[in-house]
Write an enzyme that holds these catalytic residues in place. Structure first.
Site, PDB file in Angstrom:
ATOM      1  N   CYS A 417       0.832  -1.211   0.000  1.00  0.00           N
ATOM      2  CA  CYS A 417       0.000   0.000   0.000  1.00  0.00           C
ATOM      3  C   CYS A 417       0.867   1.262   0.000  1.00  0.00           C
ATOM      4  O   CYS A 417       1.331   1.678  -1.050  1.00  0.00           O
ATOM      5  CB  CYS A 417      -0.992  -0.032   1.149  1.00  0.00           C
ATOM      6  SG  CYS A 417      -2.436   0.975   0.800  1.00  0.00           S
ATOM      7  N   HIS A 546      -3.664  -4.769   0.407  1.00  0.00           N
ATOM      8  CA  HIS A 546      -3.181  -5.280   1.701  1.00  0.00           C
ATOM      9  C   HIS A 546      -3.214  -6.806   1.663  1.00  0.00           C
ATOM     10  O   HIS A 546      -4.114  -7.432   2.245  1.00  0.00           O
ATOM     11  CB  HIS A 546      -4.052  -4.749   2.844  1.00  0.00           C
ATOM     12  CG  HIS A 546      -3.760  -3.328   3.167  1.00  0.00           C
ATOM     13  ND1 HIS A 546      -2.684  -2.946   3.928  1.00  0.00           N
ATOM     14  CD2 HIS A 546      -4.378  -2.190   2.789  1.00  0.00           C
ATOM     15  CE1 HIS A 546      -2.659  -1.631   4.028  1.00  0.00           C
ATOM     16  NE2 HIS A 546      -3.682  -1.146   3.337  1.00  0.00           N
ATOM     17  N   GLU A 548      -1.632  -8.940   3.194  1.00  0.00           N
ATOM     18  CA  GLU A 548      -1.484  -9.603   4.500  1.00  0.00           C
ATOM     19  C   GLU A 548      -2.832 -10.045   5.059  1.00  0.00           C
ATOM     20  O   GLU A 548      -2.900 -10.961   5.878  1.00  0.00           O
ATOM     21  CB  GLU A 548      -0.754  -8.689   5.489  1.00  0.00           C
ATOM     22  CG  GLU A 548      -1.511  -7.448   5.972  1.00  0.00           C
ATOM     23  CD  GLU A 548      -1.427  -6.245   5.028  1.00  0.00           C
ATOM     24  OE1 GLU A 548      -1.101  -6.451   3.841  1.00  0.00           O
ATOM     25  OE2 GLU A 548      -1.702  -5.115   5.490  1.00  0.00           O
TER      26      GLU A 548
HETATM   27  N1  GLN Z   1      -1.775   6.751   2.809  1.00  0.00           N
HETATM   28  C1  GLN Z   1      -1.933   6.019   1.604  1.00  0.00           C
HETATM   29  C2  GLN Z   1      -3.305   6.235   0.982  1.00  0.00           C
HETATM   30  O1  GLN Z   1      -4.211   6.712   1.609  1.00  0.00           O
HETATM   31  C3  GLN Z   1      -1.713   4.544   1.829  1.00  0.00           C
HETATM   32  C4  GLN Z   1      -2.740   3.923   2.684  1.00  0.00           C
HETATM   33  C5  GLN Z   1      -2.301   2.628   3.277  1.00  0.00           C
HETATM   34  O2  GLN Z   1      -1.123   2.309   3.305  1.00  0.00           O
HETATM   35  N2  GLN Z   1      -3.244   1.874   3.797  1.00  0.00           N
HETATM   36  O3  GLN Z   1      -3.506   5.914  -0.169  1.00  0.00           O
END
Ligand code: GLN
Length: 598
Positions: A417, A546, A548
């Site tokens: 992410c 994500h 994970e």
């Molecule tokens: N801050 C980034 C976004 O909002 C990544 C978010 C995250 O890592 N869950 O896109």
């Protein structure tokens, strides 16, 4: 009156009756049984781990199970909770943002959950207030009992209908005596009354203290905790005694006397090194059988199913317990002091480690002070790195420096992410010559906003509810590392929780520089997976998702599996093949681990 008649008589709302328990369409009385798990004495005893382990025992026996967590807090979901305080925000496929316990259930049961498996007081009260505005309560004053408790019962029965489960496992958040959870406990009492005999099993988790100065276990706190349950009309059927050491017979006898629970329905649970051994311990002690007897569902058990399920699970535990190698993965982040905010990543690493028969030691690396000059030193001892998800500015330049170092020196890299976005920023700056490229989350005035807010999110304001959340299909480019990891499947499904993304106008430039976007959304130009060619780098991989949250003990998520394999190769190349395995289990294994003894 038998329970079916009673249930039928409750199925309406009127101003003439004290009852309010409308049945959801399709509800089959007697089909679904309920196990309620209550906390006493204190929180933090691993109620979710315990409840999911017990549910797994029943699932192993061929029963269908459906868990639900009832949270006392007034937030409508967990999306606005700070991971520093509450651990990671876990996202379900349908986009529901939940407490991290839902991750425990998904992993332990190898079952995808949805919003029917999670409730907060915020949700319950929202529904009650909406109904009040619609006039659904037929002019009655709206009360905690029967209306709010009624809403909880509706939620449980809706889950029974949606899942068609043999057993619904209800984990009530907090501990008995908490104001915010009291109405959940009252709803449990009402459920048992309405559903009738053998419909509900009440399990109390308690804690046996052993003050070091006294050198013996004391049962008083546990007695008082159980008394708290009895005082609100809940007679537990089973008591699980958490303790640091095995609870003594003497202490359990005392507790049995004070709680009306026969001694063979009291079970001692003490700390152990891995949460994954708990299902077998519960089974060994006979707790699963006790539940089956209490619920009267022995005729639904399939022993051959259990043999198969246990064999597969035992294989996993063996691989976990007897690693032949050790590899070190650096976790680069700013929340490094709060490991619960990375719970799913730690578990995913553990699953991947078991698959490659290696112990993965996590090395926590705080990125706050890392620069291009110090990155190589910070990463000298690791065989791979992860830059996990995150928000905000702090520590981002340090993460970018680590990614540059990993890219240039061949250290296996997995960007998750925010870690995916950082990899794009690093590549744009240092390979594509886009000086000062950045995300507008970090620098709104950057000359090259390679990461920018999603067009469809731009209109939405406020904190809750403006992220791209939940499962999305991902098209995989053939012939890439991503394709290899996903067994050449043309598409897969990943879970997302983000607000920003790669700005489509920079894609061509990045691809020209050599970055491969090997996973894309089918409907919009949203980049979901990136990689560098394997001819240039052993493993340089990132995903906007994500992954994970989709890793399971018996089905490690492919990206983590790939990172573990690459880390092994990297360790070999750097003469680290013979590194001895350390005895300590990984942090994930030890988190809230509980053991049980008959
Ligand atoms: N801050 C980034 C976004 O909002 C990544 C978010 C995250 O890592 N869950 O896109």
């Amino acid at each position: 009156m038998n329970s079916e008649k009673l249930l039928a008589s409750l199925s309406y709302a009127s101003d003439e009756t004290e009852f309010y328990a409308p049945m959801p369409a399709g509800y089959k009385p007697g089909k679904t049984k309920y196990v309620f798990v209550f906390g006493t004495v204190m929180s933090g005893l691993g109620k979710g781990i315990f409840s999911s382990s017990l549910a797994k025992c029943l699932k192993n026996k061929g029963l269908t199970v459906a868990p639900i967590k009832l949270e006392g807090y007034l937030n409508v979901d967990s999306g606005t909770l700070n991971p520093y305080r509450h651990g990671e925000v876990y996202v379900l496929d349908d986009g529901m943002e939940t407490d991290m316990d839902l991750g425990t259930y998904e992993r332990m049961l190898d079952q995808d959950l949805s919003r029917v498996n999670f409730a907060t007081s915020g949700q319950v009260f929202t529904r009650v207030l909406e109904k009040e505005r619609r006039g659904s309560y037929l002019g009655r004053d709206v009360q905690m009992i029967p209306h709010v408790t009624g809403e909880v019962k509706i939620k449980l029965r809706e889950l029974a209908v949606a899942s068609d489960a043999d057993v619904v496992f209800v984990e009530i958040g907090g501990t008995v005596g908490d104001v915010e959870n009291a109405y959940y406990i009252e709803a449990a009492r009402e459920m048992a009354f309405e559903e009738g005999a053998n419909s509900c099993a009440f399990v109390a988790l308690t804690y046996i203290i052993s003050p070091p100065k006294l050198g013996e276990q004391k049962s008083k706190a546990a007695q008082l905790g159980i008394r708290g349950l009895l005082a609100v009309g809940i007679q537990p059927h089973i008591i699980a005694c958490r303790a640091s050491e095995p609870a003594s017979r003497k202490v359990m006898e005392k507790l049995a006397l004070y709680s009306n629970v026969p001694i063979d329905r009291l079970f001692s649970m003490h700390d152990c090194d891995s949460i994954y051994v708990i299902p077998d311990m519960l089974r060994g002690a006979g707790m699963d059988d006790a539940v089956i007897d209490i619920l009267g569902i022995r005729d639904r058990v399939h022993p051959e199913n259990e043999t198969r399920a246990r064999e597969a699970w035992t294989g996993f535990i063996q691989r976990l317990r007897t690693p032949t190698r050790e590899i070190r993965i650096g976790m680069i982040g700013k929340y490094t002091s709060v490991r619960d905010s990375y719970a799913s990543i730690l578990h995913a690493l553990e699953h991947a480690g078991a698959a490659v028969e290696a112990r993965i030691q996590v090395v926590w690396i705080d990125s706050t002070d890392i620069t291009d000059a110090t990155a190589a030193k910070a990463l000298a001892e690791v065989d791979g790195i992860i830059v996990p998800g995150g928000f905000g500015v702090r520590g981002t330049e340090g993460k970018i420096a680590c990614i540059k170092c990993a890219r240039e020196s061949g250290i296996p890299y997995l960007g998750i992410c925010y870690g995916f976005q950082m990899a794009v920023i690093e590549f744009a700056r240092n390979v594509c010559g886009l000086t000062d490229a950045n995300s507008t989350e970090i620098d709104p005035d950057t000359p090259h906003p390679v990461i920018d807010i999603l067009p469809e999110q731009k209109q939405i304001e406020g904190l809750g509810g403006n992220m791209r959340l939940g499962g999305r299909d991902v098209l995989i480019k053939p012939g890439t590392l991503a394709a290899e990891l996903f067994n050449n499947a043309p598409e897969t499904r990943l879970r997302f929780r983000h607000r920003y993304e790669v700005d489509p106008q920079y894609i061509e430039r990045l691809e020209k520089g050599g970055m491969i976007f090997s996973g894309k959304a089918p409907d919009y130009p949203i980049m979901q997976i990136l990689e560098l060619p394997t001819s240039k780098h052993l493993f340089f991989f990132g995903t906007q998702a994500h992954p994970e949250m989709q890793s399971r003990p018996l089905r490690p998520q492919p990206m983590f599996h790939g990172l573990a394999r690459a880390a092994l190769v990297y360790a070999d190349r750097h003469g680290r093949s013979q590194r001895p395995t350390s005895p300590a289990a990984t942090a994930a294994a030890a988190t809230n681990a509980t053991a049980m003894q008959a």
